[in-house]
Design an enzyme around this catalytic site. Structure first.
Site, PDB file in Angstrom:
ATOM      1  NE  ARG A 229      -5.882  70.294   0.232  1.00  0.00           N
ATOM      2  CZ  ARG A 229      -6.670  69.724   1.145  1.00  0.00           C
ATOM      3  NH1 ARG A 229      -7.929  70.034   1.242  1.00  0.00           N
ATOM      4  NH2 ARG A 229      -6.179  68.820   1.966  1.00  0.00           N
ATOM      5  CG  HIS A 233      -8.297  73.652   3.951  1.00  0.00           C
ATOM      6  ND1 HIS A 233      -9.117  73.763   2.857  1.00  0.00           N
ATOM      7  CD2 HIS A 233      -8.619  74.676   4.785  1.00  0.00           C
ATOM      8  CE1 HIS A 233      -9.916  74.813   3.035  1.00  0.00           C
ATOM      9  NE2 HIS A 233      -9.637  75.371   4.185  1.00  0.00           N
ATOM     10  CE1 TYR A 241      -7.031  66.137   4.152  1.00  0.00           C
ATOM     11  CE2 TYR A 241      -6.261  66.862   6.301  1.00  0.00           C
ATOM     12  CZ  TYR A 241      -6.603  67.142   4.999  1.00  0.00           C
ATOM     13  OH  TYR A 241      -6.514  68.419   4.523  1.00  0.00           O
TER      14      TYR A 241
HETATM   15  C1  LIG Z   1     -20.070  78.379   4.307  1.00  0.00           C
HETATM   16  C2  LIG Z   1     -18.696  77.956   4.751  1.00  0.00           C
HETATM   17  N1  LIG Z   1     -18.555  76.805   5.447  1.00  0.00           N
HETATM   18  C3  LIG Z   1     -17.316  76.401   5.831  1.00  0.00           C
HETATM   19  C4  LIG Z   1     -16.213  77.165   5.542  1.00  0.00           C
HETATM   20  C5  LIG Z   1     -14.824  76.709   5.978  1.00  0.00           C
HETATM   21  N2  LIG Z   1     -14.135  76.190   4.809  1.00  0.00           N
HETATM   22  C6  LIG Z   1     -13.350  76.981   4.045  1.00  0.00           C
HETATM   23  S1  LIG Z   1     -12.745  76.179   2.720  1.00  0.00           S
HETATM   24  C7  LIG Z   1     -13.518  74.741   3.170  1.00  0.00           C
HETATM   25  C8  LIG Z   1     -13.385  73.512   2.329  1.00  0.00           C
HETATM   26  C9  LIG Z   1     -13.784  73.781   0.928  1.00  0.00           C
HETATM   27  O1  LIG Z   1     -13.574  72.641   0.154  1.00  0.00           O
HETATM   28  P1  LIG Z   1     -13.765  72.704  -1.409  1.00  0.00           P
HETATM   29  O2  LIG Z   1     -15.016  73.441  -1.739  1.00  0.00           O
HETATM   30  O3  LIG Z   1     -13.645  71.322  -1.932  1.00  0.00           O
HETATM   31  O4  LIG Z   1     -12.559  73.616  -1.908  1.00  0.00           O
HETATM   32  P2  LIG Z   1     -10.989  73.380  -1.705  1.00  0.00           P
HETATM   33  O5  LIG Z   1     -10.615  74.097  -0.443  1.00  0.00           O
HETATM   34  O6  LIG Z   1     -10.742  71.907  -1.651  1.00  0.00           O
HETATM   35  O7  LIG Z   1     -10.362  73.988  -2.895  1.00  0.00           O
HETATM   36  C10 LIG Z   1     -14.240  74.904   4.329  1.00  0.00           C
HETATM   37  C11 LIG Z   1     -15.028  73.827   4.987  1.00  0.00           C
HETATM   38  C12 LIG Z   1     -16.417  78.375   4.814  1.00  0.00           C
HETATM   39  N3  LIG Z   1     -15.404  79.178   4.482  1.00  0.00           N
HETATM   40  N4  LIG Z   1     -17.664  78.727   4.421  1.00  0.00           N
END
Ligand SMILES: Cc1ncc(C[n+]2csc(CCOP(=O)(O)OP(=O)(O)O)c2C)c(N)n1
Length: 310
Positions: A229, A233, A241
């Protein structure tokens, strides 16, 4: 494939500019750096197959037939967006394109996709279902429940892990203790394949194999596409970070630049064709922004429309 990767990149770069200018209503998540995963996987599907993209997979939506114009309309909260103004974000579905809308609760799409795959079995259809999860999302309960169910029932499901090194600010070293995420496939008794997520042709070939396997009754596959990525985010996060040298090393491996070089080396992408594609995309993005900004806001009386199924 190159066109769709570039369309998605340019669409998202313009969306970032619109976001900074305050012309979008919601937060903005992009899939910049993920285009090879989104295009390589979605390109492998047949028209009847079902796809459930996540927040990094805009390119897959375009491959399936959604247009930049309606996605900008969605981002601007207009009635012309797939959520008809009820959402200014990427919860975009389209039954016409056999595309399930993103469920914000990370992991929750996997049981939904497993259910769609089960429906394929029950109705004696041949379609397969493909969905995605991030590296962080593999730690959540729904990942286990959905994948295990699909494995036990040998459902035609393809689950693509987009391992982009970070879940928000959590690095993969704090996310899982196995060597490779794809090794988890062994525990579920299913196929698991790791692929270079920045190589669109490798992603496509790997997905084609998984689809063929699922369509002929072999059951689910877990694909781990390793990528990065390269932005925060979401656009309110500067990714401070992430070690700069790590980010830079992945930027050097940009999936679109790599594919462009490859196509040029093969003589497929000439300067003329490249210019033509650039112009076509520029025009498409420009008219999409104009379409969205001139489209009407949702009407108050439509607020409760489409909320419940009849
Ligand atoms: C159940 C839940 N917990 C927390 C969140 C908040 N949240 C949205 S995306 C994310 C990180 C996801 O990381 P990853 O699965 O590695 O996907 P990336 O965003 O890196 O593509 C978080 C913590 C959420 N949407 N749903």
């Amino acid at each position: 494939m190159y066109y769709y990767m570039l369309l998605s990149r340019e669409f998202e770069l313009r969306a970032i500019a619109l976001y900074r200018q305050g012309r979008l209503v919601g937060p903005l998540y992009t899939g910049i750096g993920h285009e090879a995963v989104a295009v390589g996987t979605s390109w492998a599907l047949a028209a009847d197959d079902v796809i459930a993209p996540m927040h990094r997979d805009m390119a897959a939506r375009f491959v399936r037939g959604m247009t930049p114009a309606v996605v900008y309309a969605q981002y601007m909260g207009r009635a012309a967006g797939p959520s008809r103004g009820k959402d200014g974000n990427h919860h975009l579905g389209s039954m016409r394109d056999r595309m399930i809308g993103f469920v914000s609760h990370i992991g929750a799409l996997i049981p939904v996709a497993a259910g769609v795959a089960l429906a394929s079995r029950i109705t004696g259809s041949k379609y397969v279902t493909l969905t995605y999860i991030g590296d962080g999302g593999t730690s959540i309960g729904d990942f286990h429940e959905g994948l295990n169910f699909a494995a036990v029932r040998k459902l035609p499901l393809i689950l693509v892990i987009e391992n982009n090194q970070f879940a928000y600010s959590t690095p993969v070293s704090h996310q899982y203790a196995c060597k490779r995420l794809v090794d988890r496939a062994v525990g579920y008794g299913i196929r698991g394949v790791q692929v270079d997520g920045n190589d669109v042709l490798a992603v496509h070939a790997t997905t084609c194999e998984a689809i063929e396997f699922a369509r002929t009754g072999g059951g689910p596959s877990l694909i781990e596409a390793r990528t990065m990525r390269v932005r925060g985010h979401s656009e309110n996060d500067d990714a401070s970070y992430v070690p700069r040298d790590l980010l830079e090393s992945w930027r050097q491996r940009d999936p679109i630049a790599a594919f462009r070089r490859r196509l040029a080396e093969c003589g497929i992408l000439t300067d003329e064709i490249e210019k033509e594609i650039d112009q076509r995309i520029e025009q498409e993005i420009q008219s999409a922004v104009s379409f969205a900004e001139s489209s009407p806001w949702p009407r108050v009386e439509d607020t409760c429309k489409d909320v419940y199924s009849n």
